[in-house]
Design an enzyme around this catalytic site. Structure first.
Site, PDB file in Angstrom:
ATOM      1  N   ASN A  12       2.402  93.731  36.414  1.00  0.00           N
ATOM      2  CA  ASN A  12       3.839  94.034  36.357  1.00  0.00           C
ATOM      3  C   ASN A  12       4.583  92.978  37.193  1.00  0.00           C
ATOM      4  OD1 ASN A  12       6.377  95.092  37.301  1.00  0.00           O
ATOM      5  ND2 ASN A  12       5.791  97.067  36.465  1.00  0.00           N
ATOM      6  N   ASP A  14       7.944  92.834  37.682  1.00  0.00           N
ATOM      7  CA  ASP A  14       9.300  93.251  38.071  1.00  0.00           C
ATOM      8  C   ASP A  14       9.743  92.638  39.398  1.00  0.00           C
ATOM      9  OD1 ASP A  14       9.219  94.939  35.899  1.00  0.00           O
ATOM     10  OD2 ASP A  14       9.097  96.796  37.069  1.00  0.00           O
ATOM     11  N   HIS A  15       8.826  92.642  40.368  1.00  0.00           N
ATOM     12  CA  HIS A  15       9.283  92.280  41.715  1.00  0.00           C
ATOM     13  C   HIS A  15       9.356  90.775  41.952  1.00  0.00           C
ATOM     14  CE1 HIS A  15       9.930  96.340  42.505  1.00  0.00           C
ATOM     15  NE2 HIS A  15       8.682  96.664  42.226  1.00  0.00           N
ATOM     16  N   ARG A  23      18.945  86.207  45.227  1.00  0.00           N
ATOM     17  CA  ARG A  23      19.762  85.016  45.439  1.00  0.00           C
ATOM     18  C   ARG A  23      20.504  84.556  44.197  1.00  0.00           C
ATOM     19  NH1 ARG A  23      18.830  81.489  49.901  1.00  0.00           N
ATOM     20  NH2 ARG A  23      18.887  82.905  51.653  1.00  0.00           N
ATOM     21  N   ARG A  50      15.212  98.145  33.434  1.00  0.00           N
ATOM     22  CA  ARG A  50      15.926  99.342  33.894  1.00  0.00           C
ATOM     23  C   ARG A  50      17.349  99.331  33.382  1.00  0.00           C
ATOM     24  NH1 ARG A  50      13.084 101.953  38.457  1.00  0.00           N
ATOM     25  NH2 ARG A  50      14.889 103.310  38.509  1.00  0.00           N
ATOM     26  N   ARG A  54      18.251  95.952  37.520  1.00  0.00           N
ATOM     27  CA  ARG A  54      18.171  95.513  38.918  1.00  0.00           C
ATOM     28  C   ARG A  54      17.114  94.423  39.135  1.00  0.00           C
ATOM     29  NH1 ARG A  54      15.386 100.803  41.675  1.00  0.00           N
ATOM     30  NH2 ARG A  54      17.232 101.802  40.839  1.00  0.00           N
ATOM     31  N   HIS A  55      16.115  94.369  38.264  1.00  0.00           N
ATOM     32  CA  HIS A  55      15.163  93.252  38.400  1.00  0.00           C
ATOM     33  C   HIS A  55      15.017  92.513  37.064  1.00  0.00           C
ATOM     34  CE1 HIS A  55      12.558  96.617  37.386  1.00  0.00           C
ATOM     35  NE2 HIS A  55      12.455  97.060  38.627  1.00  0.00           N
ATOM     36  N   GLU A  75       8.246  98.560  29.735  1.00  0.00           N
ATOM     37  CA  GLU A  75       8.501  99.847  30.404  1.00  0.00           C
ATOM     38  C   GLU A  75       9.974 100.180  30.278  1.00  0.00           C
ATOM     39  OE1 GLU A  75       7.894 100.998  34.581  1.00  0.00           O
ATOM     40  OE2 GLU A  75       6.038  99.894  34.287  1.00  0.00           O
ATOM     41  N   THR A 105      11.891 103.417  43.158  1.00  0.00           N
ATOM     42  CA  THR A 105      10.912 103.097  42.127  1.00  0.00           C
ATOM     43  C   THR A 105      10.715 104.355  41.292  1.00  0.00           C
ATOM     44  OG1 THR A 105       8.670 102.270  41.718  1.00  0.00           O
ATOM     45  CG2 THR A 105       8.954 103.667  43.652  1.00  0.00           C
ATOM     46  N   THR A 106       9.812 104.300  40.294  1.00  0.00           N
ATOM     47  CA  THR A 106       9.629 105.458  39.422  1.00  0.00           C
ATOM     48  C   THR A 106       8.940 106.576  40.195  1.00  0.00           C
ATOM     49  OG1 THR A 106       9.363 103.850  37.658  1.00  0.00           O
ATOM     50  CG2 THR A 106       8.812 106.125  37.136  1.00  0.00           C
ATOM     51  N   GLU A 156      -0.087 107.143  30.463  1.00  0.00           N
ATOM     52  CA  GLU A 156      -0.396 106.426  31.692  1.00  0.00           C
ATOM     53  C   GLU A 156      -0.283 107.442  32.830  1.00  0.00           C
ATOM     54  OE1 GLU A 156       1.111 102.466  32.302  1.00  0.00           O
ATOM     55  OE2 GLU A 156       1.277 102.794  34.458  1.00  0.00           O
ATOM     56  N   HIS A 199       0.635 102.766  39.364  1.00  0.00           N
ATOM     57  CA  HIS A 199       1.646 102.995  40.400  1.00  0.00           C
ATOM     58  C   HIS A 199       1.000 103.061  41.775  1.00  0.00           C
ATOM     59  CE1 HIS A 199       5.391 103.981  42.335  1.00  0.00           C
ATOM     60  NE2 HIS A 199       5.986 103.707  41.189  1.00  0.00           N
ATOM     61  N   GLY A 200       1.384 102.097  42.589  1.00  0.00           N
ATOM     62  CA  GLY A 200       0.943 102.080  43.983  1.00  0.00           C
ATOM     63  C   GLY A 200      -0.483 101.602  44.183  1.00  0.00           C
ATOM     64  N   GLY A 221       1.751  96.146  40.012  1.00  0.00           N
ATOM     65  CA  GLY A 221       2.799  95.174  40.270  1.00  0.00           C
ATOM     66  C   GLY A 221       3.075  94.917  41.733  1.00  0.00           C
TER      67      GLY A 221
HETATM   68  N1  PXP Z   1       3.144 101.807  35.708  1.00  0.00           N
HETATM   69  C1  PXP Z   1       4.393 102.319  35.605  1.00  0.00           C
HETATM   70  C2  PXP Z   1       4.695 103.191  34.446  1.00  0.00           C
HETATM   71  C3  PXP Z   1       5.389 102.008  36.561  1.00  0.00           C
HETATM   72  O1  PXP Z   1       6.624 102.543  36.444  1.00  0.00           O
HETATM   73  C4  PXP Z   1       5.075 101.105  37.589  1.00  0.00           C
HETATM   74  C5  PXP Z   1       6.139 100.698  38.555  1.00  0.00           C
HETATM   75  O2  PXP Z   1       7.102  99.924  37.892  1.00  0.00           O
HETATM   76  C6  PXP Z   1       3.783 100.589  37.642  1.00  0.00           C
HETATM   77  C7  PXP Z   1       2.829 100.972  36.707  1.00  0.00           C
HETATM   78  C8  PXP Z   1       3.380  99.613  38.685  1.00  0.00           C
HETATM   79  O3  PXP Z   1       3.472 100.197  39.946  1.00  0.00           O
HETATM   80  P1  PXP Z   1       3.333  99.261  41.224  1.00  0.00           P
HETATM   81  O4  PXP Z   1       4.437  98.283  41.177  1.00  0.00           O
HETATM   82  O5  PXP Z   1       3.437 100.241  42.354  1.00  0.00           O
HETATM   83  O6  PXP Z   1       1.980  98.625  41.137  1.00  0.00           O
END
Ligand code: PXP
Length: 259
Positions: A12, A14-15, A23, A50, A54-55, A75, A105-106, A156, A199-200, A221
């Site tokens: 992922n 996103d970040h 910036r 989103r 935002r990202h 996503e 976050t989600t 998921e 996630h996490g 991510g």
């Molecule tokens: N899966 C889903 C559905 C998510 O919403 C996210 C967070 O955007 C992730 C995976 C990845 O989570 P993380 O960024 O904490 O690894």
């Protein structure tokens, strides 16, 4: 022959976009990061468009689809606008997630059982467009059964509560969450669903989850982008130091072009 099916890694990005957007401008580019992730062994790329952008932005999604040459997992919230956007971009997969504007976050999975009427048509529209749909849910039996009912081919499992319990050192809670994930993955497979998780996750939790044969994909991510700072900051500083030293030694023209 491996005893288990292979497990895919979706990275992922996103970040990477979060840092870019801090910036404005184009650096760091999430598409460039996606290509590095693939080069390093990622099986696909995940990005969350989103509602507040935002990202990741619309053009990031379009560029990811055009340039990565691997499956893109889009996503998104199950809104009409996002379903239309996903269909226009045409990713390999779409993961439907709950989305609240104020959340960092989600937080928590989709309430599929409570939102069958809105989710079923979104799943059907995406499916008709050839997009493989997953629903991001907590590993609760009634949510898993509802996911099968709305004809989602994939779930998921939200691993956030388990990861948080481990990070807090709360053994009782982490053991409960782990059992919930295992039982949920088994139930989902029996219901004919493909099972992903995310996630996490970090190195340790991803390794533990990968030992569950029902789970065939992890989406990761935030931890990877954080780790990239530690793995890459030294090299970036060394390159900056060398660039400055070249300039100081008079090996660079005034306009900034290296001689
Ligand atoms: N899966 C889903 C559905 C998510 O919403 C996210 C967070 O955007 C992730 C995976 C990845 O989570 P993380 O960024 O904490 O690894």
């Amino acid at each position: 022959m491996p005893a288990f099916p292979p497990i895919r890694l979706g990275v992922n990005v996103d970040h990477v976009a979060t840092v870019r957007n801090a910036r404005g401008g184009g650096h760091p580019d999430p598409v460039a990061a996606a290509k590095i992730a693939i080069e390093a062994g990622a099986d696909g790329i995940t990005a969350h468009l989103r509602e507040d952008r935002r990202h990741i932005r619309d053009d990031d999604m379009a560029r990811l689809k055009a340039e990565i040459g691997k499956p893109l997992n889009f996503e998104m919230a199950a809104t009409d606008e996002m379903v239309a956007t996903a269909i226009r971009i045409g990713p390999h997969a779409a993961c439907l997630v709950p989305e609240r504007r104020a959340e960092v976050t989600t937080e928590g999975g989709l309430d599929v059982a409570g939102q069958r009427r809105t989710l079923a048509p979104a799943v059907a529209r995406l499916d008709a467009a050839g997009i493989r749909v997953s629903l991001f849910i907590d590993a609760e039996p009634h949510q898993i059964e509802a996911a099968a009912d709305v004809h989602a081919p994939v779930i998921e499992i939200h691993t956030g509560a388990w990861c948080n319990a481990l990070a807090d050192g709360d053994q009782a809670r982490s053991a409960t969450e782990w059992k919930r994930i295992r039982a949920g993955a088994e139930l989902a497979r029996r219901a004919g669903l493909e099972v992903h998780a995310g996630h996490g996750l970090n190195y340790q939790t991803a390794e533990a989850i990968a030992a569950l044969p029902e789970i065939v994909e992890l989406n990761i991510g935030h931890f990877l982008v954080g780790e990239a700072i530690f793995a890459g900051l030294g090299a970036a500083v060394r390159r900056m130091r060398a660039a400055m030293d070249r300039g100081r030694a008079g090996r660079t023209t005034e306009s900034g072009n290296a001689r």
